[in-house]
Scaffold this motif. Structure first.
Motif, PDB file in Angstrom:
ATOM      1  N   LEU A  19      47.116  41.125  50.834  1.00  0.00           N
ATOM      2  CA  LEU A  19      46.406  40.194  51.156  1.00  0.00           C
ATOM      3  C   LEU A  19      44.886  40.878  50.252  1.00  0.00           C
ATOM      4  CD1 LEU A  19      45.006  37.622  51.924  1.00  0.00           C
ATOM      5  CD2 LEU A  19      44.308  38.818  54.004  1.00  0.00           C
ATOM      6  N   VAL A  20      44.534  40.148  49.614  1.00  0.00           N
ATOM      7  CA  VAL A  20      43.148  40.370  48.819  1.00  0.00           C
ATOM      8  C   VAL A  20      42.650  39.325  49.190  1.00  0.00           C
ATOM      9  CG1 VAL A  20      42.066  40.319  46.596  1.00  0.00           C
ATOM     10  CG2 VAL A  20      44.369  41.396  46.890  1.00  0.00           C
ATOM     11  N   GLU A  21      40.922  39.626  50.434  1.00  0.00           N
ATOM     12  CA  GLU A  21      40.253  38.547  50.688  1.00  0.00           C
ATOM     13  C   GLU A  21      39.167  38.339  49.624  1.00  0.00           C
ATOM     14  OE1 GLU A  21      40.459  38.488  55.293  1.00  0.00           O
ATOM     15  OE2 GLU A  21      40.108  40.242  54.211  1.00  0.00           O
ATOM     16  N   GLN A  22      38.981  39.126  48.655  1.00  0.00           N
ATOM     17  CA  GLN A  22      37.450  39.076  47.865  1.00  0.00           C
ATOM     18  C   GLN A  22      37.529  40.212  47.053  1.00  0.00           C
ATOM     19  OE1 GLN A  22      34.683  40.180  50.265  1.00  0.00           O
ATOM     20  NE2 GLN A  22      34.303  42.244  50.132  1.00  0.00           N
ATOM     21  N   PRO A  23      36.993  39.761  45.638  1.00  0.00           N
ATOM     22  CA  PRO A  23      37.749  40.443  44.729  1.00  0.00           C
ATOM     23  C   PRO A  23      36.966  41.775  44.439  1.00  0.00           C
ATOM     24  CG  PRO A  23      36.434  38.350  43.897  1.00  0.00           C
ATOM     25  CD  PRO A  23      35.770  38.285  45.006  1.00  0.00           C
ATOM     26  N   GLY A  24      37.406  43.646  43.680  1.00  0.00           N
ATOM     27  CA  GLY A  24      37.285  44.084  44.413  1.00  0.00           C
ATOM     28  C   GLY A  24      38.051  45.445  43.395  1.00  0.00           C
ATOM     29  N   GLY A  25      37.749  46.632  43.905  1.00  0.00           N
ATOM     30  CA  GLY A  25      38.322  47.466  43.564  1.00  0.00           C
ATOM     31  C   GLY A  25      39.709  47.561  44.463  1.00  0.00           C
ATOM     32  N   ILE A  26      40.714  48.711  44.455  1.00  0.00           N
ATOM     33  CA  ILE A  26      41.387  48.646  45.307  1.00  0.00           C
ATOM     34  C   ILE A  26      41.175  48.915  46.405  1.00  0.00           C
ATOM     35  CG2 ILE A  26      41.571  51.044  45.701  1.00  0.00           C
ATOM     36  CD1 ILE A  26      44.037  51.651  44.788  1.00  0.00           C
ATOM     37  N   ASP A  27      39.943  48.856  47.294  1.00  0.00           N
ATOM     38  CA  ASP A  27      39.172  49.142  48.296  1.00  0.00           C
ATOM     39  C   ASP A  27      39.468  47.815  49.265  1.00  0.00           C
ATOM     40  OD1 ASP A  27      37.615  48.397  46.333  1.00  0.00           O
ATOM     41  OD2 ASP A  27      35.908  48.455  48.412  1.00  0.00           O
ATOM     42  N   LEU A  65      44.181  43.150  36.920  1.00  0.00           N
ATOM     43  CA  LEU A  65      42.967  42.593  36.630  1.00  0.00           C
ATOM     44  C   LEU A  65      42.604  40.607  38.225  1.00  0.00           C
ATOM     45  CD1 LEU A  65      43.033  41.552  32.602  1.00  0.00           C
ATOM     46  CD2 LEU A  65      41.764  42.707  34.468  1.00  0.00           C
ATOM     47  N   GLY A  66      43.646  40.531  38.384  1.00  0.00           N
ATOM     48  CA  GLY A  66      43.635  39.369  39.559  1.00  0.00           C
ATOM     49  C   GLY A  66      43.028  40.169  41.051  1.00  0.00           C
ATOM     50  N   ARG A  67      43.061  40.892  41.202  1.00  0.00           N
ATOM     51  CA  ARG A  67      42.252  41.662  42.491  1.00  0.00           C
ATOM     52  C   ARG A  67      41.219  42.003  42.033  1.00  0.00           C
ATOM     53  NH1 ARG A  67      40.866  47.585  42.244  1.00  0.00           N
ATOM     54  NH2 ARG A  67      42.859  47.855  40.524  1.00  0.00           N
ATOM     55  N   ARG A  68      41.005  42.016  40.940  1.00  0.00           N
ATOM     56  CA  ARG A  68      39.039  42.892  40.392  1.00  0.00           C
ATOM     57  C   ARG A  68      38.644  40.923  40.684  1.00  0.00           C
ATOM     58  NH1 ARG A  68      39.851  45.892  35.489  1.00  0.00           N
ATOM     59  NH2 ARG A  68      40.434  48.249  36.549  1.00  0.00           N
ATOM     60  N   GLY A  69      39.218  39.635  40.246  1.00  0.00           N
ATOM     61  CA  GLY A  69      38.914  38.353  40.336  1.00  0.00           C
ATOM     62  C   GLY A  69      38.599  38.272  38.762  1.00  0.00           C
ATOM     63  N   THR A  70      39.025  38.435  37.452  1.00  0.00           N
ATOM     64  CA  THR A  70      38.797  38.650  35.899  1.00  0.00           C
ATOM     65  C   THR A  70      40.163  37.821  35.443  1.00  0.00           C
ATOM     66  OG1 THR A  70      39.365  40.746  36.041  1.00  0.00           O
ATOM     67  CG2 THR A  70      37.145  40.538  36.110  1.00  0.00           C
ATOM     68  N   HIS A  71      41.299  37.450  35.806  1.00  0.00           N
ATOM     69  CA  HIS A  71      42.355  36.800  35.364  1.00  0.00           C
ATOM     70  C   HIS A  71      42.478  35.402  35.443  1.00  0.00           C
ATOM     71  CE1 HIS A  71      46.516  36.492  33.720  1.00  0.00           C
ATOM     72  NE2 HIS A  71      46.154  37.506  33.338  1.00  0.00           N
ATOM     73  N   PRO A  72      42.395  34.786  34.004  1.00  0.00           N
ATOM     74  CA  PRO A  72      41.865  33.534  34.273  1.00  0.00           C
ATOM     75  C   PRO A  72      43.355  32.988  34.454  1.00  0.00           C
ATOM     76  CG  PRO A  72      42.140  34.143  31.634  1.00  0.00           C
ATOM     77  CD  PRO A  72      42.244  35.316  33.121  1.00  0.00           C
ATOM     78  N   GLY A  73      44.678  33.628  34.424  1.00  0.00           N
ATOM     79  CA  GLY A  73      45.970  32.834  34.907  1.00  0.00           C
ATOM     80  C   GLY A  73      46.218  32.992  36.126  1.00  0.00           C
ATOM     81  N   ILE A  74      45.649  33.702  37.491  1.00  0.00           N
ATOM     82  CA  ILE A  74      45.690  33.816  38.474  1.00  0.00           C
ATOM     83  C   ILE A  74      44.390  33.815  39.617  1.00  0.00           C
ATOM     84  CG2 ILE A  74      45.930  36.134  40.723  1.00  0.00           C
ATOM     85  CD1 ILE A  74      46.810  37.845  38.038  1.00  0.00           C
ATOM     86  N   PRO A  75      44.833  33.210  40.517  1.00  0.00           N
ATOM     87  CA  PRO A  75      44.389  32.280  41.340  1.00  0.00           C
ATOM     88  C   PRO A  75      42.616  32.678  42.132  1.00  0.00           C
ATOM     89  CG  PRO A  75      46.181  31.601  41.570  1.00  0.00           C
ATOM     90  CD  PRO A  75      46.290  32.299  40.690  1.00  0.00           C
ATOM     91  N   GLN A  76      41.801  32.813  41.999  1.00  0.00           N
ATOM     92  CA  GLN A  76      40.483  32.840  42.822  1.00  0.00           C
ATOM     93  C   GLN A  76      41.233  34.218  44.406  1.00  0.00           C
ATOM     94  OE1 GLN A  76      38.227  34.919  41.343  1.00  0.00           O
ATOM     95  NE2 GLN A  76      39.192  34.276  39.608  1.00  0.00           N
ATOM     96  N   PRO A  77      40.836  35.144  44.576  1.00  0.00           N
ATOM     97  CA  PRO A  77      40.768  35.516  46.138  1.00  0.00           C
ATOM     98  C   PRO A  77      40.334  34.833  46.711  1.00  0.00           C
ATOM     99  CG  PRO A  77      40.470  37.069  44.719  1.00  0.00           C
ATOM    100  CD  PRO A  77      40.597  35.885  43.684  1.00  0.00           C
ATOM    101  N   PRO A  78      41.529  34.626  48.259  1.00  0.00           N
ATOM    102  CA  PRO A  78      41.835  35.461  49.033  1.00  0.00           C
ATOM    103  C   PRO A  78      43.123  34.552  48.262  1.00  0.00           C
ATOM    104  CG  PRO A  78      41.299  33.198  50.293  1.00  0.00           C
ATOM    105  CD  PRO A  78      40.418  33.058  49.046  1.00  0.00           C
ATOM    106  N   LEU A  79      44.848  35.947  47.573  1.00  0.00           N
ATOM    107  CA  LEU A  79      45.475  36.197  47.535  1.00  0.00           C
ATOM    108  C   LEU A  79      46.188  36.794  48.064  1.00  0.00           C
ATOM    109  CD1 LEU A  79      46.785  37.910  45.166  1.00  0.00           C
ATOM    110  CD2 LEU A  79      44.598  36.243  43.623  1.00  0.00           C
ATOM    111  N   VAL A  80      47.302  36.379  48.237  1.00  0.00           N
ATOM    112  CA  VAL A  80      48.475  37.641  48.676  1.00  0.00           C
ATOM    113  C   VAL A  80      49.564  38.013  47.338  1.00  0.00           C
ATOM    114  CG1 VAL A  80      51.154  37.251  50.257  1.00  0.00           C
ATOM    115  CG2 VAL A  80      48.860  36.573  51.463  1.00  0.00           C
TER     116      VAL A  80
END
Length: 64
Positions: free
Chosen positions: A9-17, A49-64
């Protein structure tokens, strides 16, 4: 009854943490859909890039 599965689960954009291992409900397929059991996955640059929140084709977090 589908039960649960392990998911990242990625609740907010960020690094590996920003990655969090959680128990997640197993999705129930709708009409015309199927469910596939996955034993291993790969991670590509779009996932990073999706985890970072910077990929235009992937929804913004939160995401699984």
């Amino acid at each position: 009854m589908p039960g649960t599965m392990k998911a990242i689960l990625v609740e907010q954009p960020g690094g590996i943490d920003a990655l969090k291992l959680v128990e997640w409900p197993v999705p129930v397929p709708g009409p015309g859909e199927g469910r596939v059991r996955v034993h291993a996955i790969g991670v590509n640059y779009a996932d990073i890039l999706g985890r970072r929140g910077t990929h235009p084709g992937i929804p913004q977090p939160p995401l699984v």
